[in-house]
Design an enzyme around this catalytic site. Structure first.
Site, PDB file in Angstrom:
ATOM      1  CD  GLN A  43      -3.076   2.548   6.685  1.00 38.14           C
ATOM      2  OE1 GLN A  43      -3.971   2.797   7.666  1.00 38.14           O
ATOM      3  NE2 GLN A  43      -4.123   2.549   5.661  1.00 38.14           N
ATOM      4  CG  ASP A  54      -3.265   7.452  -1.777  1.00 34.08           C
ATOM      5  OD1 ASP A  54      -3.160   8.376  -0.630  1.00 34.08           O
ATOM      6  OD2 ASP A  54      -3.226   6.480  -1.725  1.00 34.08           O
ATOM      7  NE  ARG A  74       0.312   1.490   3.338  1.00 33.01           N
ATOM      8  CZ  ARG A  74       1.266   2.362   3.583  1.00 33.01           C
ATOM      9  NH1 ARG A  74       2.906   2.135   3.659  1.00 33.01           N
ATOM     10  NH2 ARG A  74       0.983   3.703   3.489  1.00 33.01           N
ATOM     11  N   GLY A  75       0.470   2.076  -0.054  1.00 32.79           N
ATOM     12  CA  GLY A  75       1.211   3.711  -0.394  1.00 32.79           C
ATOM     13  C   GLY A  75       0.870   3.576  -2.001  1.00 32.79           C
ATOM     14  CB  ALA A  76      -0.206   6.763  -3.901  1.00 31.49           C
ATOM     15  CG  ASN A 116      -2.314  11.146   2.393  1.00 31.51           C
ATOM     16  OD1 ASN A 116      -1.563  10.322   1.517  1.00 31.51           O
ATOM     17  ND2 ASN A 116      -2.205  11.862   3.692  1.00 31.51           N
ATOM     18  CE  LYS A 117      -5.233   5.852   4.333  1.00 26.49           C
ATOM     19  NZ  LYS A 117      -6.271   4.608   3.417  1.00 26.49           N
ATOM     20  NE  ARG A 124      -6.345   0.854  -1.569  1.00 25.40           N
ATOM     21  CZ  ARG A 124      -5.677   1.258  -0.452  1.00 25.40           C
ATOM     22  NH1 ARG A 124      -4.358   0.953  -0.364  1.00 25.40           N
ATOM     23  NH2 ARG A 124      -5.792   2.095  -0.243  1.00 25.40           N
TER      24      ARG A 124
HETATM   25  O1  MRU Z   1      -4.862   2.353   2.062  1.00 23.85           O
HETATM   26  P1  MRU Z   1      -3.456   2.912   2.517  1.00 23.85           P
HETATM   27  O2  MRU Z   1      -2.740   3.302   2.979  1.00 23.85           O
HETATM   28  O3  MRU Z   1      -2.634   3.145   0.414  1.00 23.85           O
HETATM   29  O4  MRU Z   1      -3.220   4.719   2.306  1.00 23.85           O
HETATM   30  C1  MRU Z   1      -2.154   5.712   1.843  1.00 23.85           C
HETATM   31  C2  MRU Z   1      -1.756   6.802   1.893  1.00 23.85           C
HETATM   32  O5  MRU Z   1      -2.822   7.921   2.917  1.00 23.85           O
HETATM   33  C3  MRU Z   1      -0.426   7.800   2.272  1.00 23.85           C
HETATM   34  O6  MRU Z   1      -0.334   8.968   2.704  1.00 23.85           O
HETATM   35  C4  MRU Z   1      -0.409   7.674   0.547  1.00 23.85           C
HETATM   36  O7  MRU Z   1      -0.377   6.740   0.109  1.00 23.85           O
HETATM   37  C5  MRU Z   1       1.126   8.418   0.284  1.00 23.85           C
HETATM   38  S1  MRU Z   1       2.133   7.121  -0.081  1.00 23.85           S
HETATM   39  C6  MRU Z   1       3.933   7.600   0.111  1.00 23.85           C
END
Ligand code: MRU
Length: 356
Positions: free
Chosen positions: A201, A242, A51-53, A252-253, A94
């Site tokens: 997270q 993201d 996970r993470g963009a 973002n999250k 996603r």
């Molecule tokens: O749902 P996730 O854990 O994939 O969400 C991730 C985030 O929101 C991060 O802050 C975002 O992807 C930036 S990652 C460098």
């Protein structure tokens, strides 16, 4: 000490596999998962094992390679059709992080140029592109870390939300790369990590990663951020993103928007760190960014235990959008965007600033 790599390619292009650190098992277990099919990669992204963009983009690119290993020898049209189907399947894992679609577009682009080649050579070319995406991400993380570090001074305390670190990228992270770069320059920087409900997270991943790298870290629940700011413990907020629209609105999250509002109320600068692969200039502003909604059970049965009455109605958006007006600057590998608006975004990304 470097954090365990979240993504690794094992073996050669024709028979190798995509190895992922299963982030759903952290911080208790360090377990790796070898993906050899499109469905295992789809499930790993969907379930947030990776996970993470930026990490999702890199994993999807390698996912295309493993998914094509059985069909690389097909006739040209069949090969192109199979590649398109694989990319469509991974793209449906996603919806919010644009890096996923950006990486799959690159893989499709390479696929369209290799139709006439033998199967093994096609796989080598696809693998080479995936590896390029990975290496580019590493370089972008390092560069944006240096850009952001220039905004920090010795002794600062930075609040972050979710995990935008090495676990979320192929390199040192986005928001956390700024922390790592500043500390490498000798600045004493400490971090407040929001726990990041509902999947934690921040607690599970950011604290684990920062502690492994020796960064002084304090975990707080999301609902404590306002009071922690009010008590003077936070000098800056840095988060990842993201998807960033053309005007700088940043998804973002979930919870990031609240943190940005709190930062504004307390006069604390709010920064976003993101590579150019996270920008979506096809969207004029953040209102059109697709926001993923996830299962109610993530809230009602967090980590296996019922925490709400059976049958309660639940709304579980996984992301929110912070308007550009709340963002002091965006750190990219190409430099800082400040102030944040359509013109400065385009200028930083090297796009013409007025319609041609
Ligand atoms: O749902 P996730 O854990 O994939 O969400 C991730 C985030 O929101 C991060 O802050 C975002 O992807 C930036 S990652 C460098």
């Amino acid at each position: 000490m470097a954090t365990a790599a979240p993504i690794e390619w094992i073996g050669d292009a024709t028979t190798g596999a995509l190895r992922l650190l299963d982030q759903t098992r952290l911080p208790n277990d360090v377990v790796y998962l070898d993906c050899r099919t499109v469905e295992t990669v789809f499930e790993a992204i969907r379930s947030l094992r990776v996970r993470g963009a930026p990490a999702i983009g890199v994993a999807a690119a390698y996912g295309v390679v493993v998914s094509m290993q059985g069909t690389a020898d097909r006739f040209d049209t069949e090969f192109i059709t199979a590649l398109g189907a694989v990319c469509d399947r991974l793209a449906s894992s996603r919806p919010t992080a644009v890096n996923l679609f950006w990486a799959l577009d690159r893989m499709k682009q390479v696929g369209s140029t290799i139709a006439g080649l033998p199967g093994a050579e096609r796989l080598v070319r696809l693998h080479r592109e995936a590896r390029t995406i990975e290496v580019e991400d590493q370089a972008m993380c390092a560069a944006m870390g240096r850009v952001g570090a220039a905004y920090l001074t010795d002794g600062m305390s930075v609040l972050t939300h979710c995990n935008a670190g090495a676990l979320a990228t192929a390199g040192d992270g986005t928001a956390l790369s700024v922390i790592y770069a500043a500390r490498e320059q000798g600045l004493q920087i400490e971090v407040y990590a929001n726990e990041t409900r509902p999947l934690l997270q921040g607690a599970r991943l950011t604290c684990w990663e920062l502690m492994q790298r020796g960064v002084p870290t304090t975990l707080i629940c999301d609902n404590m951020a306002g009071w922690v700011m009010k008590s003077g413990r936070v000098d800056a907020v840095i988060v990842g993103a993201d998807r960033i629209a053309a005007n700088g609105d940043a998804a973002n999250k979930i919870g990031t928007y609240s943190v940005a509002q709190l930062a504004k109320a307390h006069g604390i600068p709010f920064y976003v760190a993101a590579p150019s692969s996270t920008f979506d200039l096809s969207l004029a502003d953040g209102s059109r960014i697709p926001i993923e909604e996830r299962a109610a059970s993530e809230i009602t049965h967090g980590f296996g235990k019922a925490t709400a009455p059976a049958g309660v109605r639940v709304f579980n958006p996984a992301f929110d959008v912070t308007p550009a007006s709340l963002i002091r600057a965006i750190f990219t590998e190409k430099g800082a965007i400040e102030p944040v608006n359509t013109e400065t975004v385009r200028r930083c990304l090297g796009k013409p600033t007025s319609p041609q």
